[in-house]
Design a protein around this motif. Structure first.
Motif: not given
Length: 294
Positions: A246-263
């Motif tokens: 949705h936001t058209h931003r690349e997100i490399r592997d980011t961990v928040i509270n043990g959850v992996h977020f990738v865009q």
């Protein structure tokens, strides 16, 4: 180019080791080919350029690949507009491309409603992949698409659910109101969807979310936040991996509270990939940079 966004997951339970490769795209916006129709010139990305890399991955990890998309496939460039408004051939060429690439699961983005609900439903019926959405409902409260799916990969159960930004209620109000469809708040729908994945015995819980991080671009009263991906890190049970769109931003592997977020980057353009390993039942992951050439 580097392929979309790829995660290699090793679910280890001695003495056997299972490898699951997750490849993700988002915000393709009709880019089947690497071509800019406005400039009439070659452009980076395009689904067609992913074919070789996918073939290589499937050869290296037979029966272990999961290919997903986090929304906004069917609108966004002159190619998509032509086949959305004028040429009604079936299957839709964008759907046909995803079928050829053997996509497994997608979730709708807000722009996938732009050409109307009948158009989106036709696309879903033409697809060999599956649509999932845990927060898009019809007038009776029934889900417009299945809320989740379990994909068996060998002995591993990969559970996938999806969410669409509630801003769709504003941007596509005419299309949704006419079809009596509602997009619920993501946080309100996420807990039950994740609990269902857990109850179905998913070894790996994956969320496709067409909603990012940051502020909303509208008054959220009565609608819900536009970008609510971070809320998934507060859930119990939590997902293991979240593919963000949705936001058209690349997100490399980011961990928040043990959850992996990738865009991934939009339009199937260059994107880094990551290797994550799960050991036993601890769910502690190690993310390593990894390149996948296409």
């Amino acid at each position: 180019m580097r392929l979309l966004c790829s995660l290699l997951l090793a679910l280890q339970s001695p003495p056997d080791t299972a490898h699951i490769v997750i490849v993700a795209s988002t915000d393709v916006h009709g880019r089947v080919f690497g071509w800019d129709y406005v400039r009439d010139a070659a452009a980076p990305g395009g689904l067609s350029r992913a074919a070789t890399a996918l073939e290589t991955l499937r050869s290296r990890y037979p029966g272990q690949l999961v290919l997903v998309d986090a929304g906004d496939l069917l609108q966004g460039n002159p190619f998509a507009t032509f086949y959305g408004r004028y040429d009604k051939r079936q299957p839709h060429p964008i759907v046909d491309a995803l079928n050829a690439l053997q996509y497994d699961v997608v979730t709708p983005g807000n722009h996938d409603f732009d050409f109307g609900l009948d158009f989106l439903r036709r696309a879903a019926t033409q697809a060999t992949y599956r649509y999932v959405s845990a927060n898009v409902e019809d007038s009776s409260g029934a889900p417009l698409f299945p809320k989740m799916v379990i994909l068996p990969r060998g002995a591993v159960k990969v559970g996938i659910t999806g969410f669409t930004t509630p801003g769709t209620m504003l941007w596509d109000r005419a299309q949704l109101a006419g079809a009596r469809v509602r997009v619920r708040r993501i946080a309100g729908a996420a807990a039950s969807a994740l609990a269902r994945l857990e109850g179905e015995g998913a070894d790996l819980k994956v969320v496709l979310i067409h909603s990012g991080f940051g502020e909303s671009s509208y008054d959220t009263t009565g609608v819900g936040p536009e970008n609510d991906a971070a809320a998934l890190a507060t859930m119990n049970p939590k997902p293991d991996i979240v593919i963000v769109g949705h936001t058209h931003r690349e997100i490399r592997d980011t961990v928040i509270n043990g959850v992996h977020f990738v865009q991934p980057k939009t339009g199937c353009r260059a994107s880094p990939s990551y290797m994550c390993r799960w050991r036993g039942t601890r769910r502690d992951a190690i993310a390593l940079p990894r390149s996948t050439a296409a």
